[in-house]
Design a protein around this motif. Structure first.
Motif, PDB file in Angstrom:
ATOM      1  N   GLN A   1       0.833  -1.261  -0.152  1.00 12.38           N
ATOM      2  CA  GLN A   1       0.019  -0.008  -0.048  1.00 12.38           C
ATOM      3  C   GLN A   1       0.794   1.345   0.041  1.00 12.38           C
ATOM      4  O   GLN A   1       0.664   2.361  -0.662  1.00 12.38           O
ATOM      5  CB  GLN A   1      -1.021   0.069   1.247  1.00 12.38           C
ATOM      6  CG  GLN A   1      -1.949   1.192   1.002  1.00 12.38           C
ATOM      7  CD  GLN A   1      -2.889   0.946   2.268  1.00 12.38           C
ATOM      8  OE1 GLN A   1      -2.925   0.232   3.073  1.00 12.38           O
ATOM      9  NE2 GLN A   1      -3.971   2.052   2.233  1.00 12.38           N
TER      10      GLN A   1
ATOM     11  N   THR B   1      -7.585   4.275   2.045  1.00 12.23           N
ATOM     12  CA  THR B   1      -8.178   3.097   2.296  1.00 12.23           C
ATOM     13  C   THR B   1      -9.479   2.841   1.825  1.00 12.23           C
ATOM     14  O   THR B   1     -10.267   3.562   2.498  1.00 12.23           O
ATOM     15  CB  THR B   1      -7.744   2.296   3.764  1.00 12.23           C
ATOM     16  OG1 THR B   1      -6.261   2.409   3.677  1.00 12.23           O
ATOM     17  CG2 THR B   1      -8.176   1.105   3.680  1.00 12.23           C
TER      18      THR B   1
ATOM     19  N   TYR C   1     -14.159  -3.556  -0.171  1.00  6.54           N
ATOM     20  CA  TYR C   1     -12.860  -3.465   0.345  1.00  6.54           C
ATOM     21  C   TYR C   1     -11.868  -4.854   0.095  1.00  6.54           C
ATOM     22  O   TYR C   1     -10.841  -4.933  -0.080  1.00  6.54           O
ATOM     23  CB  TYR C   1     -13.196  -3.521   1.972  1.00  6.54           C
ATOM     24  CG  TYR C   1     -11.698  -3.391   2.812  1.00  6.54           C
ATOM     25  CD1 TYR C   1     -10.964  -2.353   3.102  1.00  6.54           C
ATOM     26  CD2 TYR C   1     -11.205  -4.583   3.140  1.00  6.54           C
ATOM     27  CE1 TYR C   1      -9.786  -2.359   3.872  1.00  6.54           C
ATOM     28  CE2 TYR C   1      -9.852  -4.764   3.887  1.00  6.54           C
ATOM     29  CZ  TYR C   1      -9.281  -3.570   4.168  1.00  6.54           C
ATOM     30  OH  TYR C   1      -8.226  -3.680   4.888  1.00  6.54           O
TER      31      TYR C   1
ATOM     32  N   TRP D   1      -8.335  -5.568  -1.411  1.00  9.65           N
ATOM     33  CA  TRP D   1      -7.297  -6.161  -0.712  1.00  9.65           C
ATOM     34  C   TRP D   1      -6.758  -7.223  -1.626  1.00  9.65           C
ATOM     35  O   TRP D   1      -5.659  -7.741  -1.710  1.00  9.65           O
ATOM     36  CB  TRP D   1      -8.012  -6.990   0.456  1.00  9.65           C
ATOM     37  CG  TRP D   1      -6.921  -7.452   1.503  1.00  9.65           C
ATOM     38  CD1 TRP D   1      -6.260  -6.931   2.559  1.00  9.65           C
ATOM     39  CD2 TRP D   1      -6.405  -8.911   1.387  1.00  9.65           C
ATOM     40  NE1 TRP D   1      -5.509  -7.638   3.038  1.00  9.65           N
ATOM     41  CE2 TRP D   1      -5.249  -9.007   2.421  1.00  9.65           C
ATOM     42  CE3 TRP D   1      -6.471  -9.805   0.503  1.00  9.65           C
ATOM     43  CZ2 TRP D   1      -4.764 -10.065   2.658  1.00  9.65           C
ATOM     44  CZ3 TRP D   1      -5.899 -11.133   0.861  1.00  9.65           C
ATOM     45  CH2 TRP D   1      -5.034 -11.159   1.996  1.00  9.65           C
TER      46      TRP D   1
ATOM     47  N   PRO E   1      -2.394  -4.872   4.615  1.00 12.54           N
ATOM     48  CA  PRO E   1      -3.589  -4.443   5.474  1.00 12.54           C
ATOM     49  C   PRO E   1      -4.326  -5.667   5.972  1.00 12.54           C
ATOM     50  O   PRO E   1      -4.342  -6.627   5.249  1.00 12.54           O
ATOM     51  CB  PRO E   1      -4.519  -3.388   4.398  1.00 12.54           C
ATOM     52  CG  PRO E   1      -3.607  -3.163   3.489  1.00 12.54           C
ATOM     53  CD  PRO E   1      -2.102  -4.347   3.122  1.00 12.54           C
TER      54      PRO E   1
END
Length: 208
Positions: free
Chosen positions: A4, A97, A164, A168, A194
């Motif tokens: 990230q 995020t 999300y 990811w 994450p």
């Protein structure tokens, strides 16, 4: 750097551009996206930085940032292809995020509210009538109810957390590609990722 952090460095700090594949050719049955292996092989074969025909007015973009951007552009179709690549780049450029709606709990609330001098009151609507005996006389009165909904709606929370999860998985693919491809000259991508499901309490949180 974590993957990230590497993405944010490439798109936010170095202002790398996302060079996406050409639109599909229906006659040849080509789809959006192409493999990371293809991206890396083509860059290795050229042996030089790819600029995609754009001009940056003298600004220099780090070569590792270009590699990261090329990796994102090669997002496979089963991870969302072009759509996911754009989303990953946009979030990295903004330093964000995806919002998985932390702490969101559906609550039953009135559909509408109105305010008068006595304060806020839920809006009601007529759902029927009843005959009642009042002071010796039969009268027809309205039966009113307050329409309610759930806010945030469970489907809204589920959609946010599904998005999300897609982000990811895309980061995991980028991380593995950058590590295996060994095309980065100065940046080292760490193993740290994450949390995959940050809305699920950890054992430490459960014990509190």
């Amino acid at each position: 750097m974590t993957v990230q952090q590497a993405l944010e460095w490439a798109f936010r700090t170095e202002c790398a551009q996302l060079e996406l594949p050409e639109p599909p050719d229906p006659e040849r049955g080509q789809g959006f996206g192409f493999g990371l292996e293809y991206v890396l092989m083509q860059r290795a074969a050229l042996g030089c930085q790819i600029d995609g025909g754009r001009y940056k007015m003298g600004d220099y973009t780090h070569e590792d940032a270009e590699v990261i951007a090329a990796t994102v552009a090669g997002m496979p179709d089963d991870l969302g292809g072009k759509r996911t690549a754009i989303r990953v780049a946009e979030l990295a450029r903004a330093g964000l995020t995806p919002d998985w709606m932390p702490g969101a709990v559906p609550r039953c609330v009135p559909v509408d509210m109105k305010r008068n001098r006595y304060g806020d009151r839920a809006v009601t609507e007529v759902v029927g009538t009843e005959r009642v005996l009042s002071r010796g006389k039969w009268r027809t009165v309205e039966v009113r109810a307050c329409p309610v909904t759930y806010s945030p709606h469970p489907e809204q929370i589920e959609a946010a957390r599904r998005a999300y999860g897609e982000w990811w998985k895309a980061l995991e693919w980028i991380q593995q590609g950058l590590q295996v491809g060994e095309m980065l000259r100065e940046i080292v991508v760490a193993e740290e990722m994450p949390r995959a499901t940050p809305w699920v309490p950890t054992p430490e949180q459960d014990s509190r």
